[in-house]
Write an enzyme that holds these catalytic residues in place. Structure first.
Site, PDB file in Angstrom:
ATOM      1  N   LYS A  14       0.783  -1.390  -0.177  1.00  0.00           N
ATOM      2  CA  LYS A  14       0.017   0.076  -0.010  1.00  0.00           C
ATOM      3  C   LYS A  14       0.838   1.314  -0.014  1.00  0.00           C
ATOM      4  CE  LYS A  14      -2.132  -0.755   3.734  1.00  0.00           C
ATOM      5  NZ  LYS A  14      -1.845  -2.021   4.221  1.00  0.00           N
ATOM      6  N   ARG A  89      -8.869   1.691   9.460  1.00  0.00           N
ATOM      7  CA  ARG A  89      -8.670   0.131   9.640  1.00  0.00           C
ATOM      8  C   ARG A  89      -9.720  -0.474  10.408  1.00  0.00           C
ATOM      9  NH1 ARG A  89      -2.505  -0.892   9.560  1.00  0.00           N
ATOM     10  NH2 ARG A  89      -2.096   0.699   8.743  1.00  0.00           N
ATOM     11  N   ARG A 128      11.678  -6.604   4.195  1.00  0.00           N
ATOM     12  CA  ARG A 128      11.513  -5.110   4.539  1.00  0.00           C
ATOM     13  C   ARG A 128      12.273  -5.013   5.819  1.00  0.00           C
ATOM     14  NH1 ARG A 128       5.806  -2.827   4.766  1.00  0.00           N
ATOM     15  NH2 ARG A 128       5.526  -3.679   6.807  1.00  0.00           N
ATOM     16  N   ARG A 134      12.311  -1.644  10.205  1.00  0.00           N
ATOM     17  CA  ARG A 134      11.205  -1.491  11.423  1.00  0.00           C
ATOM     18  C   ARG A 134      10.946  -2.376  12.420  1.00  0.00           C
ATOM     19  NH1 ARG A 134       5.935  -0.267   7.635  1.00  0.00           N
ATOM     20  NH2 ARG A 134       4.969  -1.162   9.301  1.00  0.00           N
ATOM     21  N   ARG A 145      -0.067  -8.483  13.615  1.00  0.00           N
ATOM     22  CA  ARG A 145      -0.650  -7.529  12.624  1.00  0.00           C
ATOM     23  C   ARG A 145      -1.651  -8.424  11.593  1.00  0.00           C
ATOM     24  NH1 ARG A 145       4.778  -5.190  10.801  1.00  0.00           N
ATOM     25  NH2 ARG A 145       3.381  -4.030   9.114  1.00  0.00           N
TER      26      ARG A 145
END
Ligand code: ADP
Length: 193
Positions: A14, A89, A128, A134, A145
Site C-alpha cells: 500500500k 482500519r 523489509r 522497522r 498484525r
C-alpha cells in the site's frame, strides 16, 4: 480529482502504491503508518504515545488516530482529492471518516483493495525487516498484525463493497504493473490520472 483509499494486509504494498498514485493523480497521500513513524522518530507526544502500540503490532487507539486524520483532511491540499493509506482500519474509524467527510459535504469516491497471498506477504515483510529495520517487522509482531487485519480491517471490505465503492486489484507482480492495474481500474470508473 478523486477521494480514495487503499486497503490491504500488511505487506500488500500500500505504501509503495500510495506514493506512485499520489504522483499520478496529483493528490496528497496520507499514510497513517508513515505519520506515526515520523512522530516516533521525532519523539513528539503523539509518537511517544503511539510507539508501544506499534511495536506490539497493535492498532494505535482511535482517539489519537481519528483526530490526526481529521486534522490532516482539513488542510487545503486535500480539497482537490486525497489518497488515504492505512486509514480507516476499523469500523469505528470508518464511521469517524464518514463524519469528517460529511461535515465537508464530501464522501469517498473509491476504495482500492490490494490482494496478496499471505505467504507472499510474510516473505515481503521479512525482506523489509532486513532492509528498513522497522521495529514492528519481527516475525511475532507481523503475525499479530496479520491477525488483527483479518479480524478488524478485512470487514471494511464488505462495508465498502456494499456501498459499491470497492475495486479489488491483484497486488502481486512488478510495482509498476500493479500501479498500472490500479490506474486502469480507476479509469474504468471515470477517474483519470
Ligand atoms: P502495515 O500496513 O504494514 O501494518 P503501516 O505503516 O500502515 O503498516 O502501519 C504501521 C502501524 O501503525 C500499525 O501496525 C499501527 O500500529 C499503526 N497504525 C497505522 N494506521 C493506523 C490506523 N488507522 N489505526 C490504528 N493504528 C494505525
Amino acid at each position: 480529482m478523486v477521494r480514495m483509499l487503499l486497503v490491504g494486509p500488511p505487506g500488500a504494498g500500500k505504501g509503495t502504491q500510495a506514493v506512485l498514485l499520489s504522483d499520478a493523480f496529483s493528490i496528497p497521500a496520507i499514510s497513517t503508518g508513515d505519520i506515526f513513524r515520523a512522530n516516533v522518530r521525532d519523539e513528539t507526544p503523539l509518537g511517544i504515545e503511539a510507539k508501544g502500540y506499534m511495536d506490539r503490532g497493535e492498532y494505535v487507539p482511535d482517539s489519537l488516530t481519528n483526530a490526526l486524520v481529521a486534522d490532516r483532511l482539513a488542510q487545503k491540499d486535500c480539497e482537490l482529492g486525497f489518497l488515504l493509506d492505512g486509514y480507516p482500519r476499523t469500523l469505528d474509524q470508518v464511521r469517524a471518516l464518514d463524519e469528517v467527510l460529511a461535515s465537508q459535504g464530501n464522501q469517498l469516491d473509491v476504495v482500492v483493495e490490494l490482494t496478496v497471498d499471505p505467504e507472499i506477504v510474510i516473505d515481503r515483510i521479512r525482506g523489509r525487516a532486513t532492509e528498513q529495520g522497522r521495529t514492528d517487522d519481527s516475525e511475532d509482531v507481523v503475525r499479530n498484525r496479520l491477525e488483527l487485519y483479518a479480524r478488524e480491517t478485512a470487514p471494511l471490505i464488505e462495508v465498502y463493497g456494499g456501498r459499491g465503492l470497492l475495486v479489488s486489484v491483484d497486488g502481486i507482480g512488478a510495482i509498476d504493473d500493479v500501479t498500472q492495474r490500479i490506474v486502469e481500474e480507476l479509469a474504468r470508473r471515470g477517474f483519470s490520472a
